[in-house]
Design an enzyme around this catalytic site. Sequence first.
Site, PDB file in Angstrom:
ATOM      1  N   HIS A 187       0.842  -1.141  -0.010  1.00 37.03           N
ATOM      2  CA  HIS A 187       0.064   0.011   0.087  1.00 37.03           C
ATOM      3  C   HIS A 187       0.985   1.326   0.066  1.00 37.03           C
ATOM      4  CE1 HIS A 187      -3.566  -2.324   0.277  1.00 37.03           C
ATOM      5  NE2 HIS A 187      -3.165  -2.914   1.458  1.00 37.03           N
ATOM      6  N   GLU A 428     -11.523  -8.435 -12.011  1.00 38.83           N
ATOM      7  CA  GLU A 428     -10.265  -8.548 -11.183  1.00 38.83           C
ATOM      8  C   GLU A 428     -10.228 -10.275 -10.582  1.00 38.83           C
ATOM      9  OE1 GLU A 428      -9.840  -5.977  -7.900  1.00 38.83           O
ATOM     10  OE2 GLU A 428     -12.201  -6.121  -7.603  1.00 38.83           O
ATOM     11  N   ASP A 452      -5.284  -7.529  -8.611  1.00 40.70           N
ATOM     12  CA  ASP A 452      -5.785  -8.609  -7.956  1.00 40.70           C
ATOM     13  C   ASP A 452      -5.966  -9.556  -9.263  1.00 40.70           C
ATOM     14  OD1 ASP A 452      -5.947  -8.180  -5.547  1.00 40.70           O
ATOM     15  OD2 ASP A 452      -7.940  -6.973  -5.668  1.00 40.70           O
ATOM     16  N   CYS A 499      -7.301  -0.752 -15.150  1.00 43.18           N
ATOM     17  CA  CYS A 499      -7.027   0.483 -14.048  1.00 43.18           C
ATOM     18  C   CYS A 499      -5.734   0.045 -13.060  1.00 43.18           C
ATOM     19  CB  CYS A 499      -8.071   0.788 -13.269  1.00 43.18           C
ATOM     20  SG  CYS A 499      -8.853  -0.503 -12.257  1.00 43.18           S
TER      21      CYS A 499
END
Lengths: 537, 85
Positions: A187, A428, A452, A499
């Site tokens: 992250h 995903e 993912d 994305c």
Amino acid sequence: MEKYTGKSVLKGIAIGRIYWYRKQEYRVEKVETADSEAEKKRFADALETAKEQLSGLYEETLARVGEDHAMIFDIHKMLLEDGDYLDTVNGVLEEGFNAEYAVETAQNQFAELFASMEDEYMRARAADIRDVSKRVIRILAGIPEDGILADGPVIVAADDLTPSETVKMDKNKILAFVTAKGSSNSHTAILARSMNLPALVSTGISDWEAMDGKIGVVDGFGGEFLVEPEQELLDEMIHRKNQWVADLKALEQLKGKDNVTGDGRRIDVFANIGKVEDADGALEADAGGIGLFRSEFLYLGRDSFPTEEEQFISYKSVLEKMGDKKVVIRTLDIGADKKVDYFHLDEEDNPALGYRAIRICLDRPEIFMTQLRAIFRASAYGRVAIMFPMVVSVSEVKRIKEIVGQVKQDLSAEGHPMGEVELGIMVETPAAALISGDLAKEVDFFSIGTNDLTQYTLAVDRQNQKLEATCDTHHPAILELIRMTVENAHKEGIWAGICGELAADTDLTETFLSMGVDELSVSASSVLKVRKAVRDL
Amino acid sequence: MKEFEFTVKDPVGLHARPAGLLVKEAAKFGSSITVSGNGKSADAKKLIQLMSLGIKQGMTVSCRMEGEDEEAACAAMQEFLEGNL
């Protein structure tokens, strides 16, 4: 000089003071004390200090930005002078407990009182009670304030940073991140990329204290972190940093230009954002729209659910900033890996495959409907699309559409104006890609989430540092899933974008164009880089 | 004892800022001052109680003063509420 190596997240160079970000995980202990008078004295002293701090903040804010913004510190001070609040604290002190516990008890009691009120404005006041109580507890325990305390911008150094810690940081004070742990897909890394900041993760550094405050260089090209380099090397790095900045400036020339290849093929390049303010960066980078607006920021780093009003204001401000450009909002994508205590999620052995994202939303529609109401209300102020994460079946999409229908019906009965809203899904999971032909009949667009999709297709945990070599994002299986998803979208006349991180991988730009991908949504810092790659074809 | 009624005109209601100012105003007097509305009562010298009344625009509140300086307190509270809410 000390030299460390790590995994680079963004090719760039930062030079500045190192700031060691210490964790502030303070837990209040309940302790019985023999001398309640001494505890009362401790509390009284801490109270005085807190009030002095608040007066200082009031004066400073008053002088710099005016009364309206300063008033909050005056209110905080008055909360500390409130008779009922003080009675509660003193009551616990009388019973012979420690001052920290007494303050926490009062905090919980009064925060609860506000949190249970009908009025949204008043419910939000619970945060003020917590804020001011924590100030007193920090003073009692002798721990410094949260956040970056340095005056100027610094290189933030830490063992690891949670999403809620990074969201709270003041962007203007950060030059770069250096962490001991984390992979290039963590992250922190994703955040650094979105903020266009060099970052080095997985450095294994443990002795932060010794380097705190010293001059450091983060070299994102070589994956190196230099502490107190010799003058000659420092000069060289300053030169290279200036070169990097100059290259960035050259990309600036592409602003206002089309994303079109030499032979006339065209693609939309949008930006991914994670906060309201990031919309400024997206506009600055000349993105054609927002292809992924992660809504998690609304939920992270707080103690209770964001209200409809709070969410509405956030969505509306992004839509207003973006004007007639499209904004794709992704609904809540939270699971057990993102710590949000008030969701009361159980610990899971395998949160990536667990109770998360749309699964939570469909199971707890009250959370979902609050978010949808806020988005649909905001839709009157711009061009909005909504996409739903982690979909694996057609029946989920049907259920989502039922809920959406209900929300729209309620809002129109209440007289709220609404705009046209496209509904799409994140592709995903391999399941979604494989049944994309059926899913395409139900929605207005697909957005392929490659992060993912990669981890689910290759069975590789993207946070696992040991598997970075196995995590081959160019794997033919992934490219095939993307290809068939785009093809199935076009068969039903809907658009398909990408994305995930892969969208910014310029080695694949040609491949994506030949597959017919309609839109690439990348971090703001990559928009012009991708535009250059398209125009160079 | 003195008492008067007042209807809140401020669109946000009795929010933190006016409540804070009201506490400061009330603290100038020795009399006990009670604000009632929305089915609850609060000591006007206590911020949390006042805020937790949840008074919104359009609601009628009653203000009661009792003590030696109740006359002055009543006049001051009336003026304050008219001017700020």
